[in-house]
Scaffold this active site. Sequence first.
Site, mmCIF file in Angstrom:
data_model
loop_
_atom_site.group_PDB
_atom_site.id
_atom_site.type_symbol
_atom_site.label_atom_id
_atom_site.label_comp_id
_atom_site.label_asym_id
_atom_site.label_seq_id
_atom_site.Cartn_x
_atom_site.Cartn_y
_atom_site.Cartn_z
ATOM 1 N N PRO A 1 0.768 -1.252 0.000
ATOM 2 C CA PRO A 1 0.000 0.000 0.000
ATOM 3 C C PRO A 1 0.797 1.299 0.000
ATOM 4 O O PRO A 1 0.772 2.063 0.976
ATOM 5 C CB PRO A 1 -0.830 -0.134 1.280
ATOM 6 C CG PRO A 1 0.042 -0.924 2.197
ATOM 7 C CD PRO A 1 0.754 -1.908 1.306
ATOM 8 N N CYS A 2 1.472 1.593 -1.096
ATOM 9 C CA CYS A 2 2.206 2.855 -1.184
ATOM 10 C C CYS A 2 1.247 4.046 -1.209
ATOM 11 O O CYS A 2 1.662 5.171 -0.940
ATOM 12 C CB CYS A 2 3.150 2.862 -2.376
ATOM 13 S SG CYS A 2 2.353 2.672 -3.964
ATOM 14 N N HIS A 3 -0.039 3.799 -1.497
ATOM 15 C CA HIS A 3 -1.015 4.894 -1.482
ATOM 16 C C HIS A 3 -1.226 5.436 -0.070
ATOM 17 O O HIS A 3 -1.762 6.527 0.092
ATOM 18 C CB HIS A 3 -2.360 4.438 -2.084
ATOM 19 C CG HIS A 3 -3.015 3.310 -1.352
ATOM 20 N ND1 HIS A 3 -2.663 1.987 -1.557
ATOM 21 C CD2 HIS A 3 -3.985 3.301 -0.403
ATOM 22 C CE1 HIS A 3 -3.411 1.215 -0.772
ATOM 23 N NE2 HIS A 3 -4.209 1.989 -0.058
#
Length: 156
Positions: A119-121
């Site tokens: 989850p780089c978001h």
Amino acid sequence: MQTVYVKTPLGIAIITGDKNGISSISISDNSTISVIIPPELQQAVQQLNEYFDGLRKDFDLKLQPKGTDFQQKVWKELLEIPFGKTRTYLEQSKNLGDVKAIRAVASANGKNPLWIVVPCHRIIGSDGSLTGYAGGLWRKKWLLDHENPTSQQSLF
């Protein structure tokens, strides 16, 4: 290596992998979708659909992303961010043990090959701004809203 194209609320997810695991999940504005889902990718498709349906907060997939040792370390740290929470690039750098590596960490985040699953978001700017997202900032905002919806309280 198998590939499948799956419709999501944010575009077409392109999932690539084999019996050893999922090597990439990316997003495209392409309109092509797969009719047949290879057995090696069925679990990834199912879990991604469950995520978008609001039924899944964590992924349980065998992952095989390709990247440098540093990138792997950064992506592993991203997996520690809980659903519905965010961290800043600075916090991520501190967690990795080198506050001065903030630019390298940001660069590694940008090369994350496993959209949503890693989850780089969930990484935001120190001032709370939505910065740097390969899929487009509108998708980042959508994902963060999806994971942490603001509930309107009733006045009555």
